[in-house]
Enzyme design. Structure first.
Site, PDB file in Angstrom:
ATOM      1  N   PHE A  51      14.425  52.733  45.851  1.00 34.38           N
ATOM      2  CA  PHE A  51      14.388  52.696  47.322  1.00 34.38           C
ATOM      3  C   PHE A  51      15.067  51.433  47.846  1.00 34.38           C
ATOM      4  O   PHE A  51      15.645  51.433  48.926  1.00 34.38           O
ATOM      5  CB  PHE A  51      12.935  52.707  47.807  1.00 34.38           C
ATOM      6  CG  PHE A  51      12.767  52.553  49.301  1.00 34.38           C
ATOM      7  CD1 PHE A  51      12.722  53.668  50.122  1.00 34.38           C
ATOM      8  CD2 PHE A  51      12.643  51.293  49.891  1.00 34.38           C
ATOM      9  CE1 PHE A  51      12.558  53.543  51.507  1.00 34.38           C
ATOM     10  CE2 PHE A  51      12.483  51.152  51.271  1.00 34.38           C
ATOM     11  CZ  PHE A  51      12.446  52.286  52.082  1.00 34.38           C
ATOM     12  N   CYS A  85      10.617  52.139  39.259  1.00 31.48           N
ATOM     13  CA  CYS A  85      11.072  53.177  40.188  1.00 31.48           C
ATOM     14  C   CYS A  85      11.169  52.699  41.628  1.00 31.48           C
ATOM     15  O   CYS A  85      11.987  53.208  42.403  1.00 31.48           O
ATOM     16  CB  CYS A  85      10.220  54.432  40.067  1.00 31.48           C
ATOM     17  SG  CYS A  85       8.548  54.294  40.715  1.00 31.48           S
ATOM     18  N   ASP A  86      10.386  51.695  42.025  1.00 34.76           N
ATOM     19  CA  ASP A  86      10.464  51.176  43.396  1.00 34.76           C
ATOM     20  C   ASP A  86      11.887  50.727  43.741  1.00 34.76           C
ATOM     21  O   ASP A  86      12.324  50.816  44.891  1.00 34.76           O
ATOM     22  CB  ASP A  86       9.559  49.946  43.608  1.00 34.76           C
ATOM     23  CG  ASP A  86       8.236  49.992  42.895  1.00 34.76           C
ATOM     24  OD1 ASP A  86       8.086  50.759  41.920  1.00 34.76           O
ATOM     25  OD2 ASP A  86       7.338  49.233  43.281  1.00 34.76           O
ATOM     26  N   ALA A  87      12.567  50.235  42.702  1.00 37.66           N
ATOM     27  CA  ALA A  87      13.919  49.692  42.908  1.00 37.66           C
ATOM     28  C   ALA A  87      14.865  50.729  43.497  1.00 37.66           C
ATOM     29  O   ALA A  87      15.830  50.385  44.179  1.00 37.66           O
ATOM     30  CB  ALA A  87      14.486  49.181  41.582  1.00 37.66           C
TER      31      ALA A  87
END
Length: 338
Positions: free
Chosen positions: A130, A126-128
């Site tokens: 951003f 999920c960081d991707a």
């Protein structure tokens, strides 16, 4: 905000969370700092902060970081586009455009499952969301070329279909957490969801509010916002494991700052009901500001990780500063600043 920005620039190479050496200037950690610093630069009274950012771009010849497909190494492109907007110098974004053009003509064939080869060549954590999608949204806005938007939409939808829990309206960090429980609760990492929530805002800022693409992101954003004010702690922060407040009482400022940023933006743009959401923003911002030392260091930033963990008052990280500066720009507007 100025105190925090100045402290971070003065301590840019500092080793504040037991690292052995400074991050590379183009690393995702610093890229997240630059996103917030560019927002701060736009409201500061002088160009010192823009000049600092521009110097980093020039020293690195406006290149993205080393891994061609990895979203973390694309994140610095957000700062390059913001500098292009100010200085109108095409060389600032030429390498970023070139790299994304390559990716679109040679898209990764990997599945989103964690154990597949080259799995992080797509946005399967999920960081991707951003790191890379806002770069594509910004390229679309400054070039008018729809290919950037179309590629972003197809990949973002694939990631969301894979990682978004429709019951909780939160994102799993990656496939490894789908069936994990932590003290009986599902594991939704605070900073991971903070990355997504801030990323949604940074994407929507580039899109036409009347477009179907905007409506897609707005739907996710509203669902997350509603969940987030439900689970904010009485102290004003968000627990490192979002559904496990009682097991993670320590404040954490990087994820929480991103939530303050996103919620304040929603109020400022008339998307979220001010009566309902403004108290959460106020409580959140005051909590974040209370963890800034007298010198300007933001404490309680969880070190690099992928799951709920620990944070300490004397430990910081550059991405925490970036999140705090992003939050401050929207909070400032909310309370009457220009």
């Amino acid at each position: 905000m100025q105190q925090v920005a100045d402290w971070q620039i003065a301590n840019f190479d500092g080793l504040y969370s037991d690292r052995k050496k400074p991050h590379h200037p183009l690393d995702w950690t610093n890229a997240a700092l630059y996103v917030g610093m560019a927002k701060w630069a736009s409201m500061a009274d002088d160009d010192t902060y823009y000049e600092w950012l521009k110097n980093i771009g020039e020293e690195n010849e406006w290149q993205l970081h080393k891994r061609k497909y990895h979203a973390d190494d694309h994140a610095v492109g957000q700062m390059y586009v913001e500098l292009f907007r100010k200085y109108k110098d095409e060389k600032m974004i030429a390498p970023t455009k070139e790299q994304f053009n390559f990716l679109m003509f040679h898209p990764s064939q990997s599945a989103l499952n964690w154990d597949t080869p080259y799995h992080q060549d797509r946005w399967n954590w999920c960081d991707a969301l951003f790191m890379a999608p806002p770069v594509l949204a910004k390229l679309y806005k400054v070039t008018g070329e729809k290919k950037y938007l179309d590629f972003m939409m197809s990949e973002f939808k694939a990631s969301t279909d894979f990682l978004f829990d429709k019951e909780e309206n939160l994102y799993y960090r990656d496939e490894r957490y789908f069936d994990k429980l932590d003290n009986g609760t599902k594991v939704f990492w605070s900073r991971g969801n903070g990355w997504v929530f801030a990323g949604l805002v940074n994407i929507m800022n580039e899109l036409d509010p009347k477009s179907e693409e905007y409506a897609y992101f707005l739907d996710i954003y509203k669902k997350m916002a509603e969940k987030l004010i439900e689970i904010q702690t009485p102290e004003g922060h968000w627990a490192m494991s979002l559904l496990g407040q009682e097991f993670y009482p320590t404040p954490e400022t990087s994820g929480s700052s991103f939530y303050v940023y996103g919620l304040a933006w929603g109020v400022n743009n008339g998307i979220l009901d001010k009566e309902i959401y403004e108290p959460a923003v106020k409580k959140g911002w005051n909590a974040m500001a209370s963890h800034v030392t007298k010198d300007g260091m933001l404490g309680y930033v969880q070190p690099i990780g992928a799951a709920p963990g620990k944070a300490w008052p004397d430990k910081t990280e550059v991405y925490g500063t970036g999140a705090y500066l992003s939050a401050g720009t929207e909070v400032y507007k909310l309370y009457g600043g220009e």
